[in-house]
Structure formats: structure tokens, C-alpha cells
Design a protein around this motif. Sequence first.
Motif, PDB file in Angstrom:
ATOM      1  N   SER A  78      10.413 -10.974   0.160  1.00  0.00           N
ATOM      2  CA  SER A  78      10.187  -9.754  -0.628  1.00  0.00           C
ATOM      3  C   SER A  78       8.999  -9.854  -1.577  1.00  0.00           C
ATOM      4  CB  SER A  78      11.449  -9.410  -1.431  1.00  0.00           C
ATOM      5  OG  SER A  78      12.532  -9.163  -0.576  1.00  0.00           O
ATOM      6  N   PHE A  79       8.482 -11.070  -1.789  1.00  0.00           N
ATOM      7  CA  PHE A  79       7.299 -11.245  -2.635  1.00  0.00           C
ATOM      8  C   PHE A  79       5.994 -11.132  -1.839  1.00  0.00           C
ATOM      9  CE2 PHE A  79      10.555 -13.447  -5.112  1.00  0.00           C
ATOM     10  CZ  PHE A  79      10.275 -13.032  -6.403  1.00  0.00           C
ATOM     11  N   GLU A 124       2.981  -9.948  -0.140  1.00  0.00           N
ATOM     12  CA  GLU A 124       2.172  -8.730  -0.074  1.00  0.00           C
ATOM     13  C   GLU A 124       2.902  -7.486  -0.592  1.00  0.00           C
ATOM     14  OE1 GLU A 124       0.170  -8.250   3.704  1.00  0.00           O
ATOM     15  OE2 GLU A 124      -0.444 -10.352   3.735  1.00  0.00           O
ATOM     16  N   THR A 125       3.694  -7.683  -1.658  1.00  0.00           N
ATOM     17  CA  THR A 125       4.354  -6.562  -2.348  1.00  0.00           C
ATOM     18  C   THR A 125       4.034  -6.649  -3.838  1.00  0.00           C
ATOM     19  OG1 THR A 125       6.438  -7.677  -2.952  1.00  0.00           O
ATOM     20  CG2 THR A 125       6.299  -6.721  -0.719  1.00  0.00           C
ATOM     21  N   ASP A 126       4.512  -5.679  -4.583  1.00  0.00           N
ATOM     22  CA  ASP A 126       4.330  -5.690  -6.029  1.00  0.00           C
ATOM     23  C   ASP A 126       5.553  -6.234  -6.768  1.00  0.00           C
ATOM     24  OD1 ASP A 126       6.076  -3.579  -5.595  1.00  0.00           O
ATOM     25  OD2 ASP A 126       4.943  -2.135  -6.778  1.00  0.00           O
ATOM     26  N   LEU A 127       6.444  -6.944  -6.058  1.00  0.00           N
ATOM     27  CA  LEU A 127       7.676  -7.427  -6.692  1.00  0.00           C
ATOM     28  C   LEU A 127       7.381  -8.340  -7.882  1.00  0.00           C
ATOM     29  CD1 LEU A 127      10.738  -7.622  -6.901  1.00  0.00           C
ATOM     30  CD2 LEU A 127      10.676  -9.417  -5.137  1.00  0.00           C
ATOM     31  N   GLN A 144       4.807  -8.526  -9.861  1.00  0.00           N
ATOM     32  CA  GLN A 144       4.269  -7.758 -10.985  1.00  0.00           C
ATOM     33  C   GLN A 144       5.354  -6.894 -11.620  1.00  0.00           C
ATOM     34  OE1 GLN A 144       2.982  -7.879  -7.890  1.00  0.00           O
ATOM     35  NE2 GLN A 144       0.918  -8.685  -8.073  1.00  0.00           N
ATOM     36  N   LEU A 145       6.208  -6.322 -10.789  1.00  0.00           N
ATOM     37  CA  LEU A 145       7.310  -5.497 -11.291  1.00  0.00           C
ATOM     38  C   LEU A 145       8.240  -6.325 -12.180  1.00  0.00           C
ATOM     39  CD1 LEU A 145       8.742  -2.689 -11.044  1.00  0.00           C
ATOM     40  CD2 LEU A 145       9.994  -3.658  -9.117  1.00  0.00           C
ATOM     41  N   GLN A 187       7.548  -9.157 -13.702  1.00  0.00           N
ATOM     42  CA  GLN A 187       6.814  -9.573 -14.898  1.00  0.00           C
ATOM     43  C   GLN A 187       6.738  -8.438 -15.916  1.00  0.00           C
ATOM     44  OE1 GLN A 187       2.778 -10.857 -14.204  1.00  0.00           O
ATOM     45  NE2 GLN A 187       2.605 -11.768 -16.227  1.00  0.00           N
ATOM     46  N   SER A 188       6.482  -7.223 -15.448  1.00  0.00           N
ATOM     47  CA  SER A 188       6.355  -6.087 -16.369  1.00  0.00           C
ATOM     48  C   SER A 188       7.665  -5.763 -17.076  1.00  0.00           C
ATOM     49  CB  SER A 188       5.825  -4.854 -15.633  1.00  0.00           C
ATOM     50  OG  SER A 188       6.819  -4.306 -14.777  1.00  0.00           O
ATOM     51  N   VAL A 221      10.979  -1.527  -3.812  1.00  0.00           N
ATOM     52  CA  VAL A 221       9.887  -2.349  -3.310  1.00  0.00           C
ATOM     53  C   VAL A 221       9.910  -2.207  -1.796  1.00  0.00           C
ATOM     54  CG1 VAL A 221       9.053  -4.720  -3.009  1.00  0.00           C
ATOM     55  CG2 VAL A 221       9.963  -3.986  -5.230  1.00  0.00           C
ATOM     56  N   LYS A 223       8.423  -3.623   1.877  1.00  0.00           N
ATOM     57  CA  LYS A 223       7.843  -4.858   2.413  1.00  0.00           C
ATOM     58  C   LYS A 223       7.731  -4.811   3.933  1.00  0.00           C
ATOM     59  CE  LYS A 223      12.154  -7.554   2.708  1.00  0.00           C
ATOM     60  NZ  LYS A 223      12.146  -7.827   4.139  1.00  0.00           N
TER      61      LYS A 223
END
Length: 174
Positions: free
Chosen positions: A85-86, A88-91, A93-94, A96-97, A78, A80
Motif C-alpha cells: 500500500s506504500f 507509488e501511493t500517497d500513504l 505522506q498521508l 505523516q500529515s 488510498v 494502489k
Amino acid sequence: MPDTALLIIDVQVGVVEGELRAARLDSVLDNLNLAIAKARQRGMPVIFVQHEEDDLPHGSAAWQLHPKLARQDGDLQVFKRYGDSFCETDLAQLLQSHGISKLWIGGAATDFCVDSTLRNAVSRGYQITVIGDAHTTVSAFALSGEQVIDHFNAAWGASSATPQPLRVLPAAEL
């Protein structure tokens, strides 16, 4: 499928080996590698977060993860620009997936990016285990890096008003 991931924040050459060397760095690297080994034994995702800003440009030598970290192909990354770390990143979603609801957290800097990320993760309902001997910072203001680490471990360990448990454990006890 494990519901826990290991999140290693900003253990980058320019962050921990910069103008000032991060406190307890050799033991922190050893303990991060122990946590990495334990996570892999349990089939947990290992996620490396890398910070970038004007004096830490993406792709530069200073931006690279510390070479002593036990990285492998397949580890997640990730990138940043802010302490959290959350942000404006994809953390999110990552996580959750991968069905993640629990995080082991270590890295740098204790009093900035680690703390910011931990507090946001707590607010989002994640169960957090801080790896108490696997995060670091540099001496700043009136405190040594060691004092900052010890203070944050004590403060996090005393936090009980959280939606999910917030624990502080040494790497050997993960």
C-alpha cells in the motif's frame, strides 16, 4: 491528536466475494466494523485502501469497497496498483500529515497485500497491531484460507526483530 490510524486494505467486492469467497468473511467484516467503531471512538483516522489492476478496474462494481463496511464521509482513501500500500501511493505522506506512528491493520489478502504493507510499515518504523481476526484470504496453492490466516497470525506474532513492536490482537482487545 491520536498517533494511530486504522488501515483497511482491499476489502473490495471483487477481492473478497470473487470467484472464491474469502475465508471467514462474515466474521472478518464484523471485526473490521468493530475496529472501525473503536477507532472512531478514539478519534483515529480510518483509511481504506483500494487495489486496481486490469481485472479490477477503478470504479467498477468489483473494485468497490464491500457494502457491509461501516464507511463514513471523512474516511480517507488510498488507491494502489501494487501489493504494498506504500508503493507509488500517497500513504506515507498521508500518515505523516496526520502525525501517525502506529497502525492497526486488517483487510485482504492476508498473504499478499496485507503482508506486503505490514512489512513495509515495519521497515519504515511504524508500530503495528495486526487485527488477527480482521484479515482474510482465499484458499490457494496447497493451503486453505483459514490455514493461511492462522499461519500468518502465528508468524507475525512470533516476530520480535522489528524496530517497533509488532502485535497481533483480536478486534475485541484493541
